[in-house]
Design a protein around this motif. Structure first.
Motif, PDB file in Angstrom:
ATOM      1  N   ASP A  65      -8.519   1.113  -4.664  1.00 39.14           N
ATOM      2  CA  ASP A  65      -8.078   0.276  -3.538  1.00 39.14           C
ATOM      3  C   ASP A  65      -8.921  -0.998  -3.538  1.00 39.14           C
ATOM      4  OD1 ASP A  65      -7.202  -0.907  -1.238  1.00 39.14           O
ATOM      5  OD2 ASP A  65      -7.319   0.902   0.001  1.00 39.14           O
ATOM      6  N   SER A  81       1.934   1.619  -3.565  1.00 40.76           N
ATOM      7  CA  SER A  81       0.799   2.071  -4.388  1.00 40.76           C
ATOM      8  C   SER A  81       0.557   3.563  -4.169  1.00 40.76           C
ATOM      9  CB  SER A  81      -0.486   1.332  -4.007  1.00 40.76           C
ATOM     10  OG  SER A  81      -0.336  -0.038  -4.149  1.00 40.76           O
ATOM     11  N   ASP A 125      -4.358  -0.992  -5.895  1.00 37.97           N
ATOM     12  CA  ASP A 125      -3.734  -1.594  -4.717  1.00 37.97           C
ATOM     13  C   ASP A 125      -4.498  -2.874  -4.409  1.00 37.97           C
ATOM     14  OD1 ASP A 125      -2.104  -1.927  -2.500  1.00 37.97           O
ATOM     15  OD2 ASP A 125      -3.384  -0.734  -1.192  1.00 37.97           O
ATOM     16  N   SER A 162       0.821  -1.216   0.000  1.00 36.66           N
ATOM     17  CA  SER A 162       0.000   0.000   0.000  1.00 36.66           C
ATOM     18  C   SER A 162       0.854   1.265   0.000  1.00 36.66           C
ATOM     19  CB  SER A 162      -0.944   0.016   1.204  1.00 36.66           C
ATOM     20  OG  SER A 162      -1.849  -1.050   1.120  1.00 36.66           O
ATOM     21  N   LEU A 172      -5.976   2.887   2.053  1.00 33.69           N
ATOM     22  CA  LEU A 172      -5.480   4.085   1.383  1.00 33.69           C
ATOM     23  C   LEU A 172      -6.375   5.313   1.604  1.00 33.69           C
ATOM     24  CD1 LEU A 172      -3.964   2.659  -1.914  1.00 33.69           C
ATOM     25  CD2 LEU A 172      -2.768   3.661   0.034  1.00 33.69           C
ATOM     26  N   ASP A 213      -8.033  -3.793  -1.921  1.00 32.53           N
ATOM     27  CA  ASP A 213      -7.871  -4.588  -0.703  1.00 32.53           C
ATOM     28  C   ASP A 213      -9.122  -4.366   0.134  1.00 32.53           C
ATOM     29  OD1 ASP A 213      -7.033  -6.072   1.408  1.00 32.53           O
ATOM     30  OD2 ASP A 213      -5.303  -4.831   1.922  1.00 32.53           O
TER      31      ASP A 213
END
Lengths: 292, 292
Positions: free
Chosen positions: B32, B18, B169, B15, B40, B34
């Motif tokens: 993002d 990213s 990410d 992260s 983020l 995840d």
């Protein structure tokens, strides 16, 4: 003294040190000649075996039953397509076309129940493997390893946890995150140790994990890894929520180096062995308090 | 062009890298993916121009007034989610997969399915462009589908705003959400670390990217924590014909940046590490263009 207990080592954020804690706690308890089993539940990326060597004594496949459609018997009625809750059956009635999308199938068996024409039989589909290693007389490592490309590690994790017969201490090295694989693991535990790092990302994911454990009614304590980096917010949070800080591991290049080579802190340094013994005592005490 | 940053092992710095990529070039779309542990948004605090409910699945619920405890559902459930506890049928919410079979076969029509709809997709603006991210509600499933929704939205936003670059990410692991993250992207960047676990997880991650035929390169983060292991990883990648596009040494500046809610590029633009990351990013852009 507590002889029987399931402890899950978990974290919302990945890479906070779950494996470091699990393997060293296991090693410390092994040195105390306790009966202890370590279950590597991070089936997507199992790593415990990089740190702990043993002989393979048992290995079995984890499978699910997935449908096979016999088109000579299929009447293209579409009932199996209606029953499937995972969009795993591709069906075009008018074109008389039907296919099983194996990657999407969860093996629930609904389509087999739906079919009235005997057109659906089932075959085995490999999801992962569970392997059991003997580490020493009373110590066992069980590894859940998902097959690459499978959609979910949950079945493999469940099978690994079910394979533990130990009457002693069981340590569950949990998968990261807060979704199903994490919940399946911590749901089996008596006590949960959350490993975090003192950064905004670490804290955000810790809070999320704590909320779930509250809902599940699982007692938990926290280990702060790489202490000294980042900020102090995590400590304020623990105080505010009245969550015990079980241990603190400083950021240290020496520790990072031992871990990176697959070594164990509890073998390299007597002081750390002592600290992990103390960690177990703290966990047992906290668990005792929480269950009273 | 879509660049996906993934890692296999958690906590390698995915992260942070990213975030650095997302602030090197003006006007990008940051996605993002995840969704299990989205982080983020903490750094970039985006506006919420759009919020979309995501139905992640279903859970079975029994109407005790209608249930006769006949136990038919127990026999049909393949997820061990229904127990007969002293003659009373109970559904274990944690194990229920939401297949709906029990609801379909119950002779008393006592089982209904409730939607799980706590998860969200958000889309908005941050200081360097547009940002789309997903948040899977704890314990909910189907993160792969939420990743698809985030990626589709990111592409749409990019098109509408004439933005060329999308930085994604990704989540840790190798399961369904990771596969959804890398399917069809131009470039996959794997961030690893010089540890035995890092190498082990890198191998499994490369199995996935090879299976899905992605153009893949590797960054070794925190490379100076074990230079020898970093060399081993580089040799492994050479053998597999995978480009190692950079080594980034450990630097506490990265943690400082995070604590101050900035990317390393914003926090210390002139630092050596920022220059290194910039060089790596330029390499990705160049090789990306030469192949597409």
């Amino acid at each position: 003294m507590i002889e029987k207990m399931k402890i899950a080592i978990a974290s919302g954020k990945g890479g906070t040190g779950k494996t470091l804690i699990s393997t060293n706690l296991f090693n410390a308890l092994q040195k105390q000649n306790r009966n202890v089993t370590l279950v590597d539940c991070d089936a997507e990326e199992p790593n415990d075996r990089e740190f702990i060597a043993g002989d393979l004594i048992l290995s079995f496949d984890v499978t699910q039953q997935i449908p096979v459609i016999d088109e000579s018997k299929c009447t293209y009625c579409g009932k199996c397509y209606d029953y499937c809750n995972y969009n795993a059956i591709f069906f075009l009635g008018e074109q008389r076309m039907i296919r099983v999308m194996e990657d999407l199938c969860h093996g629930c068996g609904a389509c087999s129940v739906a079919c009235e024409f005997g057109a659906i039989t089932e075959k085995e589909d490999l999801l992962g493997t569970v392997s059991q290693y003997s580490i020493s007389e009373n110590c066992t490592l069980i590894e859940a390893r998902m097959k690459v490309g499978v959609h979910s590690p949950v079945s493999t994790i469940k099978a690994a946890i079910n394979a533990t017969e130990s009457n002693g201490i069981v340590i569950l090295d949990a998968p990261p995150g807060t979704s199903c694989p994490f919940i399946q693991t911590v749901a089996q535990a008596d006590y949960v140790v959350l490993v975090t790092e003192p950064t905004p990302f670490g804290l955000s994911d810790l809070k999320q994990s704590v909320e779930i454990l509250k809902t599940l009614g699982k007692p938990c304590g926290v280990i702060v890894n790489r202490a000294g980096l980042g900020d102090l917010e995590v400590y304020n949070y623990l105080k505010q929520e009245n969550i015990p800080l079980l241990m603190s591991i400083p950021f240290d290049r020496e520790i990072a180096s031992i871990y990176s080579n697959g070594g164990l802190l509890t073998n390299e340094d007597a002081e750390w062995e002592q600290k992990f013994n103390q960690l177990f005592t703290s966990i047992a005490t906290e668990y005792g308090n929480s269950s009273n | 062009m879509e660049i996906a940053v993934i890692s296999g092992k958690g906590g390698t710095g995915k992260s942070s890298i990213s975030a650095a990529f997302a602030t090197l070039q003006h006007n990008i779309v940051l996605a993002d993916c995840d969704v299990d542990a989205a982080n983020l948004y903490i750094l970039f605090n985006p506006t919420h121009d759009e919020e979309k409910r995501f139905i992640s699945g279903y859970k079975a619920v029994i109407d005790k007034d209608k249930c006769t405890n006949c136990g038919v559902c127990v026999d049909y459930c393949r997820f061990d989610a229904i127990d007969n506890k002293d003659g009373e049928i109970e559904i274990n919410e944690t194990s229920c997969d939401g297949c709906k079979l029990c609801s379909r076969i119950c002779p008393e029509e006592a089982i209904s399915m409730v939607q799980e709809d706590e998860s969200r997709m958000y889309s908005g603006t941050f200081r360097n462009g547009k940002m789309v991210y997903g948040r899977l509600s704890p314990g909910e499933e189907n993160s792969g589908r939420l990743v698809d929704i985030v990626r589709n939205k990111a592409r749409k936003v990019a098109k509408e705003n004439g933005i060329e670059t999308i930085i994604i990410d990704g989540p840790p692991g190798i399961g369904c959400p990771v596969i959804s993250t890398i399917t069809g992207v131009d470039d996959v960047v794997i961030v690893t670390e010089p540890t035995l676990s890092g190498l082990h997880d890198l191998k499994r991650t490369l199995d996935v990217t090879t299976q899905f035929k992605n153009k893949t390169s590797v960054i070794i983060n925190k490379s100076d924590l074990n230079t020898e292991m970093a060399n081993t990883i580089e040799t492994y990648c050479d053998e597999k014909n995978i480009a190692v596009i950079g080594r980034i040494p450990f630097d506490t500046l990265v943690v400082d940046a995070m604590v101050n809610c900035q990317s390393i590029i914003e926090w210390a633009p002139d630092a050596e590490i920022s220059k290194l990351i910039k060089e790596i990013y330029v390499t990705i852009l160049k090789t990306g263009k030469s192949t597409s």
